[in-house]
Scaffold this motif. Structure first.
Motif, PDB file in Angstrom:
ATOM      1  N   GLN A  58      10.906  40.510  37.188  1.00 60.26           N
ATOM      2  CA  GLN A  58      11.378  39.659  36.098  1.00 60.26           C
ATOM      3  C   GLN A  58      10.467  39.781  34.878  1.00 60.26           C
ATOM      4  O   GLN A  58      10.935  39.893  33.735  1.00 60.26           O
ATOM      5  N   PHE A  59       9.159  39.790  35.099  1.00 54.65           N
ATOM      6  CA  PHE A  59       8.201  39.948  34.006  1.00 54.65           C
ATOM      7  C   PHE A  59       8.405  41.284  33.289  1.00 54.65           C
ATOM      8  O   PHE A  59       8.439  41.349  32.062  1.00 54.65           O
ATOM      9  N   SER A  60       8.550  42.360  34.070  1.00 48.48           N
ATOM     10  CA  SER A  60       8.675  43.702  33.496  1.00 48.48           C
ATOM     11  C   SER A  60       9.956  43.848  32.683  1.00 48.48           C
ATOM     12  O   SER A  60       9.951  44.424  31.588  1.00 48.48           O
ATOM     13  N   VAL A  61      11.071  43.333  33.225  1.00 51.89           N
ATOM     14  CA  VAL A  61      12.349  43.427  32.510  1.00 51.89           C
ATOM     15  C   VAL A  61      12.275  42.643  31.198  1.00 51.89           C
ATOM     16  O   VAL A  61      12.744  43.115  30.156  1.00 51.89           O
ATOM     17  N   ALA A  62      11.668  41.450  31.242  1.00 52.19           N
ATOM     18  CA  ALA A  62      11.543  40.650  30.017  1.00 52.19           C
ATOM     19  C   ALA A  62      10.600  41.325  29.019  1.00 52.19           C
ATOM     20  O   ALA A  62      10.882  41.366  27.816  1.00 52.19           O
ATOM     21  N   ALA A  63       9.480  41.858  29.501  1.00 50.51           N
ATOM     22  CA  ALA A  63       8.529  42.533  28.610  1.00 50.51           C
ATOM     23  C   ALA A  63       9.164  43.749  27.965  1.00 50.51           C
ATOM     24  O   ALA A  63       8.976  44.021  26.774  1.00 50.51           O
ATOM     25  N   SER A  64       9.943  44.490  28.752  1.00 48.49           N
ATOM     26  CA  SER A  64      10.556  45.707  28.226  1.00 48.49           C
ATOM     27  C   SER A  64      11.555  45.394  27.127  1.00 48.49           C
ATOM     28  O   SER A  64      11.769  46.197  26.213  1.00 48.49           O
ATOM     29  N   TYR A  65      12.148  44.216  27.197  1.00 45.33           N
ATOM     30  CA  TYR A  65      13.204  43.856  26.253  1.00 45.33           C
ATOM     31  C   TYR A  65      12.720  43.947  24.813  1.00 45.33           C
ATOM     32  O   TYR A  65      13.381  44.523  23.954  1.00 45.33           O
ATOM     33  N   ASN A  66      11.554  43.374  24.527  1.00 53.18           N
ATOM     34  CA  ASN A  66      11.057  43.427  23.156  1.00 53.18           C
ATOM     35  C   ASN A  66      10.128  44.602  22.894  1.00 53.18           C
ATOM     36  O   ASN A  66       9.983  45.013  21.743  1.00 53.18           O
ATOM     37  N   ILE A  67       9.507  45.157  23.934  1.00 53.95           N
ATOM     38  CA  ILE A  67       8.758  46.397  23.711  1.00 53.95           C
ATOM     39  C   ILE A  67       9.723  47.496  23.274  1.00 53.95           C
ATOM     40  O   ILE A  67       9.403  48.324  22.421  1.00 53.95           O
ATOM     41  N   THR A  68      10.920  47.487  23.833  1.00 54.18           N
ATOM     42  CA  THR A  68      11.892  48.513  23.447  1.00 54.18           C
ATOM     43  C   THR A  68      12.455  48.276  22.044  1.00 54.18           C
ATOM     44  O   THR A  68      13.144  49.145  21.502  1.00 54.18           O
ATOM     45  N   TYR A  69      12.167  47.133  21.445  1.00 50.24           N
ATOM     46  CA  TYR A  69      12.494  46.912  20.042  1.00 50.24           C
ATOM     47  C   TYR A  69      11.451  47.541  19.115  1.00 50.24           C
ATOM     48  O   TYR A  69      11.670  47.643  17.899  1.00 50.24           O
ATOM     49  N   ALA A  70      10.296  47.933  19.671  1.00 51.95           N
ATOM     50  CA  ALA A  70       9.196  48.434  18.838  1.00 51.95           C
ATOM     51  C   ALA A  70       9.614  49.581  17.918  1.00 51.95           C
ATOM     52  O   ALA A  70       9.217  49.604  16.747  1.00 51.95           O
ATOM     53  N   PRO A  71      10.420  50.544  18.376  1.00 54.12           N
ATOM     54  CA  PRO A  71      10.810  51.631  17.471  1.00 54.12           C
ATOM     55  C   PRO A  71      11.764  51.189  16.358  1.00 54.12           C
ATOM     56  O   PRO A  71      12.054  51.974  15.455  1.00 54.12           O
ATOM     57  N   TYR A  72      12.283  49.964  16.430  1.00 58.58           N
ATOM     58  CA  TYR A  72      13.214  49.465  15.423  1.00 58.58           C
ATOM     59  C   TYR A  72      12.497  48.821  14.233  1.00 58.58           C
ATOM     60  O   TYR A  72      12.997  48.851  13.117  1.00 58.58           O
ATOM     61  N   VAL A  73      11.384  48.153  14.485  1.00 58.60           N
ATOM     62  CA  VAL A  73      10.936  47.074  13.607  1.00 58.60           C
ATOM     63  C   VAL A  73      10.712  47.522  12.165  1.00 58.60           C
ATOM     64  O   VAL A  73      11.154  46.861  11.222  1.00 58.60           O
ATOM     65  N   SER A  74      10.026  48.634  11.971  1.00 61.85           N
ATOM     66  CA  SER A  74       9.779  49.095  10.602  1.00 61.85           C
ATOM     67  C   SER A  74      11.070  49.496   9.891  1.00 61.85           C
ATOM     68  O   SER A  74      11.130  49.484   8.660  1.00 61.85           O
ATOM     69  N   ASP A  75      12.092  49.868  10.667  1.00 59.38           N
ATOM     70  CA  ASP A  75      13.378  50.208  10.053  1.00 59.38           C
ATOM     71  C   ASP A  75      13.919  49.041   9.233  1.00 59.38           C
ATOM     72  O   ASP A  75      14.621  49.243   8.227  1.00 59.38           O
ATOM     73  N   TYR A  76      13.606  47.809   9.661  1.00 60.68           N
ATOM     74  CA  TYR A  76      14.153  46.619   9.027  1.00 60.68           C
ATOM     75  C   TYR A  76      13.113  45.835   8.242  1.00 60.68           C
ATOM     76  O   TYR A  76      13.415  44.770   7.717  1.00 60.68           O
TER      77      TYR A  76
END
Length: 483
Positions: free
Chosen positions: A214-232
């Protein structure tokens, strides 16, 4: 790189509404973004059924409601920390995230982490299609194929119009969604919904394996947003305070999962929910008649808007990859064609896939394995090695100071991925270290630590004084580079 297809060339008309920028630099006179928009943007990005479904993971593994909430919120906080720090790069550099990564991996070497990021963007949309088509079929009996086609078309159109429409869409959906979720949550807290699970039955308990999944799935959710952030965040003024944007992104991106994961865990524990939209419909209708159906539709719209976000960043990834192989002119036409191709790809896969829960868990974990080493290298370079100082013009040529292939970043990334393998726990492969620990998956933590430490070690011999001299010699972007 010639990027002459600029907004100034096309004043007025429908085409002017479509963003012209893609992987090219955003000059100061086009920086119209606001920090105050970042929080609601990322809040809504996570304020949708995909996030709610994260709360199903713990109960499905026998974890109790409260331990699921603890693991979910802890994972979200951990993952969002990395994501938020990436946001500072947009205002400073005015570039999409993965273009900036050329400084660590090289002009062509960036293709390696691009594979992981593209898998992330397409993977999210495939699972989103499955969640929406199955959910709306179970609630309203709508044809899943037609639903999949319609939401794909809408998401693609939002992505084609680009950055500004995405921000506006998310702000509108923020104010529409917020009161509906408040009413539903209040109904759950104050007993407006009666659970179907008898006391003590299916309430679950605690296990280290379930907690860490559960921790890993939740952590991955926003870590996988990392490549997006500067785009916006790349349209924010250069003078934006790092602390302000870090705080705005962190609060926005973590608050909505911290709200919806516990709600999802409650639905899974006491209603036996396994479908996010169906759970929203059942719970909402129990609080106020028709609330569930309305919220299911609004939640679908939010998820479709998020698919547009994935398509937009996926386009930036593909164009970066193409440009890394052979210099391209990042025109509107290229943006549109790329988004259409991506939309066709995720639509076909989404129609073929039927098990959303399995897809959710496996996809998020694989994304995490690939992106944890990348984020470690990128943030280590930005904050500790080059400290935010980059020669922007050299990011657009294989003959610049960053070269075509940067052995330092590639080594740190590959060593980090290799170090993860013994610790992974997937349906089709369990690493020996994970098996020895009772199938506890800590691979992404290993990847973060190893890649970050290796990158620090291999950059000890890197002399950045030449880069600083080049930056001082060319303190502003040239008119040609603006175009």
């Amino acid at each position: 790189m010639n990027t002459t297809d600029s907004p100034a060339v096309d004043p007025g008309g429908r085409s002017a509404m479509i963003e012209s920028r893609s992987i090219d630099y955003v000059p100061d006179d086009e920086r119209h973004g606001k920090v105050s928009h970042q929080g609601p943007f990322w809040f809504v990005g996570n304020f949708q059924p995909f996030t709610l479904a994260l709360g199903f993971v713990g109960p499905s593994l026998g974890l109790s409601l409260w331990w699921t909430i603890v693991a979910g919120i802890a994972g979200i906080a951990f993952g969002t920390l990395f994501m938020a720090f990436h946001a500072t790069q947009g205002p400073v550099l005015g570039l999409p995230q993965m273009i900036q990564s050329r400084a660590q991996f090289g002009y062509r070497g960036v293709l390696l982490p691009l594979i992981g990021t593209l898998f992330t963007f397409v993977g999210f949309n495939v699972v989103d299609v499955v969640i929406i088509k199955s959910g709306l079929q179970s609630i309203f009996g709508w044809n899943p194929t037609i639903v999949a086609v319609v939401i794909t078309l809408i998401a693609a159109l939002v992505a084609i119009f680009g950055h500004d429409l995405l921000h506006k869409t998310f702000r509108v959906l923020f104010w529409i969604s917020l009161p509906l979720w408040i009413v539903l949550t209040a109904g759950v807290i104050f007993g407006g919904v009666v659970g179907t699970t008898a006391p003590g039955v299916g309430a679950g308990g605690f296990s280290v394996v379930a907690f860490l999944v559960q921790f890993s799935v939740a952590a991955s959710y926003n870590i996988t947003y990392a490549p997006y952030v500067s785009d916006y965040s790349r349209y924010l003024p250069r003078s934006t305070k790092p602390s302000a944007i870090i705080a705005s992104v962190f609060v926005g991106a973590s608050a909505s999962p911290a709200w919806l994961i516990p709600l999802g865990a409650w639905m899974a524990t006491y209603l036996g929910a396994s479908d996010a939209l169906a759970g929203i419909n059942q719970t909402g209708n129990a609080v106020v008649p028709v609330l569930g159906a309305i919220l299911a539709v609004v939640s679908t719209l939010v998820l479709v808007a998020t698919m547009g976000l994935n398509a937009y960043s996926g386009m930036l990834t593909v164009v970066t990859g193409l440009d890394s192989l052979r210099s391209v002119n990042p025109t509107r036409s290229l943006r549109v064609v790329t988004i259409v191709v991506l939309a066709a790809a995720w639509l076909v896969m989404g129609l073929l896939l039927t098990n959303a829960t399995t897809a959710l868990n496996t996809t998020l974990l694989i994304m995490l394995y690939l992106l944890a080493p990348w984020t470690a290298v990128n943030l280590t370079d930005y904050f500790f090695v080059r400290r935010g100082h980059y020669v922007i013009a050299d990011l657009f040529t294989p003959n610049g100071i960053y070269g075509a292939w940067s052995w330092r970043g590639l080594t740190a990334f590959l060593v980090g991925v290799a170090a993860e393998i013994p610790f992974v726990d997937l349906p089709f492969f369990v690493g020996p270290a994970a098996r020895a620990m009772g199938e506890v998956d800590i691979a992404f933590i290993i990847g973060l630590l190893v890649s970050g430490l290796v990158y620090i070690a291999v950059t000890r011999s890197l002399d950045v004084t030449h880069e600083l001299a080049l930056i001082d010699a060319a303190p502003s972007i040239t008119e040609e580079e603006k175009r």
